[in-house]
Scaffold this motif. Structure first.
Motif, PDB file in Angstrom:
ATOM      1  N   PHE A 128      14.625 -54.959 -25.971  1.00 48.93           N
ATOM      2  CA  PHE A 128      15.590 -53.888 -26.233  1.00 48.93           C
ATOM      3  C   PHE A 128      16.934 -54.180 -25.560  1.00 48.93           C
ATOM      4  O   PHE A 128      17.427 -53.382 -24.752  1.00 48.93           O
ATOM      5  CB  PHE A 128      15.045 -52.535 -25.768  1.00 48.93           C
ATOM      6  N   PRO A 129      17.555 -55.329 -25.860  1.00 52.04           N
ATOM      7  CA  PRO A 129      18.833 -55.669 -25.212  1.00 52.04           C
ATOM      8  C   PRO A 129      19.921 -54.651 -25.550  1.00 52.04           C
ATOM      9  O   PRO A 129      20.041 -54.196 -26.687  1.00 52.04           O
ATOM     10  CB  PRO A 129      19.167 -57.045 -25.786  1.00 52.04           C
ATOM     11  N   GLU A 130      20.711 -54.301 -24.528  1.00 50.83           N
ATOM     12  CA  GLU A 130      21.700 -53.227 -24.654  1.00 50.83           C
ATOM     13  C   GLU A 130      22.752 -53.521 -25.721  1.00 50.83           C
ATOM     14  O   GLU A 130      23.071 -52.655 -26.547  1.00 50.83           O
ATOM     15  CB  GLU A 130      22.378 -53.012 -23.306  1.00 50.83           C
ATOM     16  N   GLU A 131      23.295 -54.722 -25.719  1.00 50.11           N
ATOM     17  CA  GLU A 131      24.361 -55.046 -26.669  1.00 50.11           C
ATOM     18  C   GLU A 131      23.855 -54.978 -28.108  1.00 50.11           C
ATOM     19  O   GLU A 131      24.528 -54.409 -28.979  1.00 50.11           O
ATOM     20  CB  GLU A 131      24.915 -56.441 -26.379  1.00 50.11           C
ATOM     21  N   GLU A 132      22.668 -55.543 -28.362  1.00 48.43           N
ATOM     22  CA  GLU A 132      22.109 -55.506 -29.715  1.00 48.43           C
ATOM     23  C   GLU A 132      21.797 -54.075 -30.142  1.00 48.43           C
ATOM     24  O   GLU A 132      21.962 -53.719 -31.308  1.00 48.43           O
ATOM     25  CB  GLU A 132      20.843 -56.365 -29.781  1.00 48.43           C
ATOM     26  N   TYR A 133      21.358 -53.252 -29.176  1.00 45.71           N
ATOM     27  CA  TYR A 133      21.089 -51.847 -29.513  1.00 45.71           C
ATOM     28  C   TYR A 133      22.360 -51.139 -29.958  1.00 45.71           C
ATOM     29  O   TYR A 133      22.371 -50.426 -30.972  1.00 45.71           O
ATOM     30  CB  TYR A 133      20.480 -51.120 -28.319  1.00 45.71           C
ATOM     31  N   ASN A 134      23.441 -51.330 -29.230  1.00 53.95           N
ATOM     32  CA  ASN A 134      24.700 -50.672 -29.590  1.00 53.95           C
ATOM     33  C   ASN A 134      25.199 -51.131 -30.958  1.00 53.95           C
ATOM     34  O   ASN A 134      25.674 -50.315 -31.762  1.00 53.95           O
ATOM     35  CB  ASN A 134      25.760 -50.944 -28.521  1.00 53.95           C
ATOM     36  N   LEU A 135      25.093 -52.433 -31.231  1.00 51.17           N
ATOM     37  CA  LEU A 135      25.520 -52.946 -32.539  1.00 51.17           C
ATOM     38  C   LEU A 135      24.649 -52.416 -33.660  1.00 51.17           C
ATOM     39  O   LEU A 135      25.148 -52.034 -34.730  1.00 51.17           O
ATOM     40  CB  LEU A 135      25.489 -54.480 -32.524  1.00 51.17           C
ATOM     41  N   LEU A 182      20.823 -40.470 -30.075  1.00 46.32           N
ATOM     42  CA  LEU A 182      19.703 -41.342 -29.725  1.00 46.32           C
ATOM     43  C   LEU A 182      20.101 -42.311 -28.625  1.00 46.32           C
ATOM     44  O   LEU A 182      21.195 -42.874 -28.636  1.00 46.32           O
ATOM     45  CB  LEU A 182      19.243 -42.135 -30.954  1.00 46.32           C
ATOM     46  N   THR A 183      19.200 -42.552 -27.696  1.00 45.84           N
ATOM     47  CA  THR A 183      19.440 -43.517 -26.629  1.00 45.84           C
ATOM     48  C   THR A 183      18.430 -44.662 -26.739  1.00 45.84           C
ATOM     49  O   THR A 183      17.398 -44.545 -27.411  1.00 45.84           O
ATOM     50  CB  THR A 183      19.292 -42.860 -25.255  1.00 45.84           C
ATOM     51  N   LYS A 184      18.738 -45.727 -26.068  1.00 48.26           N
ATOM     52  CA  LYS A 184      17.804 -46.864 -26.037  1.00 48.26           C
ATOM     53  C   LYS A 184      16.474 -46.441 -25.424  1.00 48.26           C
ATOM     54  O   LYS A 184      15.401 -46.898 -25.855  1.00 48.26           O
ATOM     55  CB  LYS A 184      18.423 -48.009 -25.239  1.00 48.26           C
ATOM     56  N   GLU A 185      16.521 -45.545 -24.466  1.00 48.42           N
ATOM     57  CA  GLU A 185      15.290 -45.077 -23.816  1.00 48.42           C
ATOM     58  C   GLU A 185      14.406 -44.315 -24.801  1.00 48.42           C
ATOM     59  O   GLU A 185      13.169 -44.377 -24.722  1.00 48.42           O
ATOM     60  CB  GLU A 185      15.632 -44.191 -22.616  1.00 48.42           C
ATOM     61  N   ASP A 186      15.025 -43.589 -25.744  1.00 54.18           N
ATOM     62  CA  ASP A 186      14.239 -42.896 -26.774  1.00 54.18           C
ATOM     63  C   ASP A 186      13.441 -43.902 -27.596  1.00 54.18           C
ATOM     64  O   ASP A 186      12.262 -43.676 -27.922  1.00 54.18           O
ATOM     65  CB  ASP A 186      15.158 -42.107 -27.712  1.00 54.18           C
ATOM     66  N   LEU A 187      14.075 -45.014 -27.953  1.00 52.47           N
ATOM     67  CA  LEU A 187      13.399 -46.026 -28.761  1.00 52.47           C
ATOM     68  C   LEU A 187      12.290 -46.708 -27.967  1.00 52.47           C
ATOM     69  O   LEU A 187      11.211 -46.981 -28.509  1.00 52.47           O
ATOM     70  CB  LEU A 187      14.403 -47.076 -29.245  1.00 52.47           C
ATOM     71  N   GLN A 188      12.539 -46.962 -26.718  1.00 54.36           N
ATOM     72  CA  GLN A 188      11.514 -47.594 -25.887  1.00 54.36           C
ATOM     73  C   GLN A 188      10.297 -46.681 -25.722  1.00 54.36           C
ATOM     74  O   GLN A 188       9.158 -47.151 -25.749  1.00 54.36           O
ATOM     75  CB  GLN A 188      12.106 -47.949 -24.515  1.00 54.36           C
ATOM     76  N   GLN A 189      10.545 -45.378 -25.597  1.00 53.81           N
ATOM     77  CA  GLN A 189       9.439 -44.441 -25.465  1.00 53.81           C
ATOM     78  C   GLN A 189       8.642 -44.371 -26.764  1.00 53.81           C
ATOM     79  O   GLN A 189       7.409 -44.332 -26.749  1.00 53.81           O
ATOM     80  CB  GLN A 189       9.972 -43.053 -25.098  1.00 53.81           C
ATOM     81  N   PHE A 190       9.338 -44.367 -27.882  1.00 50.92           N
ATOM     82  CA  PHE A 190       8.640 -44.364 -29.179  1.00 50.92           C
ATOM     83  C   PHE A 190       7.798 -45.636 -29.307  1.00 50.92           C
ATOM     84  O   PHE A 190       6.642 -45.583 -29.769  1.00 50.92           O
ATOM     85  CB  PHE A 190       9.639 -44.281 -30.326  1.00 50.92           C
ATOM     86  N   TYR A 191       8.336 -46.760 -28.913  1.00 50.91           N
ATOM     87  CA  TYR A 191       7.594 -48.022 -28.966  1.00 50.91           C
ATOM     88  C   TYR A 191       6.323 -47.933 -28.129  1.00 50.91           C
ATOM     89  O   TYR A 191       5.221 -48.304 -28.582  1.00 50.91           O
ATOM     90  CB  TYR A 191       8.475 -49.175 -28.484  1.00 50.91           C
TER      91      TYR A 191
END
Length: 429
Positions: A128-135, A182-191
């Motif tokens: 879940f790299p931050e830069e790729e998530y933002n893009l 949506l935040t990156k943490e939301d996606l990580q929790q779903f994963y």
């Protein structure tokens, strides 16, 4: 010598035989389904998770979480993943749906040992790299904005909201504004909640010998899976909330076309009427020679194409008619659709028309079983929808034996125009 002046003999299809998979319950809780075929030296692996839109806590998180898995792992960057897959002439892709999410690998069977560890790394160790998530988030928001300029997208979105209610997971599409929170943490929790569970089903088909099967079993059971967690969505939220008004218009001031969606919820795939309804739908609007096509395309010239579809989900089904027409004939098109429904309710389908549709359905069904991958798709549907192994033989028997009076009764029961919801995106005359 072959006499080419004579047509080949035809035969009735009494039953079909599909390969049944060899199923192994792995030590980590996953199940491996293996269907073997030595005709081509290729293999397909489907990793199927209960991680679709049905399990979202926040709108859009399942879609973005799935895409993020291929944006890099703890051991590989996204470029390294793509380069390795390409080097071996393989394909590794994902398919995000309403009920499930699939990751699929196609490759030559001799390269499975090189590629399976990479696939397992993607599934087990996403970074879940931050830069790729933002893009990814920016691209997705922009794509949704573009889609929401299209009449067809807006009509389907409006129609499914009418049918199921604003918050139901089977509503098509979403507003791009929902993604902004949506935040990156939301996606990580779903994963963590949906991709690391013991509900994983793996389907392997193709050139698989005994050593290959043992290798797959050993590799897949290295995934660290946990007991599944209950769905977040409450029973009330899952229940359909019918709209008070059965018609809606998404007004597009400058649009020269209107997209029309008409339909209703339909019996589930396990319902006793489901298979016969497939025959009724085929006659009505399911193929190029259907009544809707003959009337609204060939006779009236209102559209290039119109169809009716029975869309089957794991928890529900819906029937809908879809077409795009010049805005000036929007009302006339809806009137003609209703007229065709009335005809099916009042006049028995002629025997020659019914036989043509039956032959088409059975011929297409057999044609769709040509490859081991297509046979695996049929088997996978049986597993994921919890159907009996006799399902496709029941389909063949039902198509062969359905009568015109039975279809008339079904039309009277399920194709009542006043029970349909209608959504139009565009303008009316």
């Amino acid at each position: 010598m072959l006499d080419r002046t004579k047509a080949p003999e035809t035969y009735e299809i009494d039953a079909i035989t599909l390969q049944v998979a060899e199923v192994t319950n792995l030590s980590n809780g996953a199940r491996l389904h293996v269907i073997k075929s030595e005709t081509q030296p290729v293999i397909r692996l489907d990793f199927v998770f209960k991680a679709g839109k049905w399990f979202e806590e926040k709108t859009g998180e399942s879609d973005l979480a799935v895409k993020m898995l291929q944006e890099g792992t703890l051991n590989h960057t996204a470029k390294q993943i793509a380069d390795k897959v390409a080097f071996y002439g393989a394909s590794f892709e994902n398919n995000h749906g309403y009920d499930r999410t699939e990751f699929t690998l196609y490759c030559l069977s001799k390269y499975v040992q090189e590629l399976l560890p990479l696939v397992l790394d993607v599934l087990q160790n996403p970074a879940f790299p931050e830069e790729e998530y933002n893009l990814l988030k920016q691209r997705t928001i922009q794509n949704v904005k573009v889609q929401r300029q299209k009449n067809s997208y807006l009509a389907t979105h409006s129609f499914t909201k009418q049918l199921f209610g604003e918050e139901h997971p089977y509503v098509f599409g979403f507003d791009e504004g929902a993604l902004k929170t949506l935040t990156k943490e939301d996606l990580q929790q779903f994963y963590r909640n949906r991709f690391l569970t013991q509900e994983l089903e793996v389907f392997a088909c193709g050139a698989i010998d005994t050593p290959m099967q043992r290798y797959l079993e050993h590799g897949i059971q290295q995934l660290q899976l946990q007991p599944s967690k209950a769905s977040y969505i409450t029973a009330q939220k899952k229940a359909a909330v019918y709209a008070a008004d059965k018609s809606s218009l998404v007004y597009m001031e400058d649009s020269l076309q209107s997209s029309i969606r008409m339909g209703r919820r339909f019996p589930h795939i396990k319902d006793k009427d489901y298979l016969q309804l497939l025959v009724l739908n085929e006659i009505f609007g399911g193929y190029f020679g259907s009544r809707l096509m003959r009337n609204i395309r060939e006779d009236k010239g209102y559209t290039y194409g119109i169809s009716s579809v029975i869309s089957t989900k794991e928890k529900d089904s819906m029937f809908y008619i879809g077409t795009d027409v010049n805005y000036a004939v929007t009302d006339s098109t809806i009137e003609e659709i209703v007229k065709e429904m009335r005809l099916l309710q009042q006049v028995a389908v002629p025997e020659d028309e019914l036989q043509t549709v039956k032959n088409y359905m059975l011929g297409k069904f057999l044609n769709d079983l040509n490859t081991i991958f297509e046979q695996c798709d049929r088997y996978k549907k049986v597993v994921l929808h919890d159907l009996p192994l006799s399902h496709y033989n029941e389909f063949v028997t039902t198509v062969r034996t359905t009568t015109a009076p039975e279809l008339m009764q079904l039309a009277q029961r399920y194709l009542q125009p006043d029970e349909l919801y209608t959504a139009v995106a565009g303008r009316k005359s």
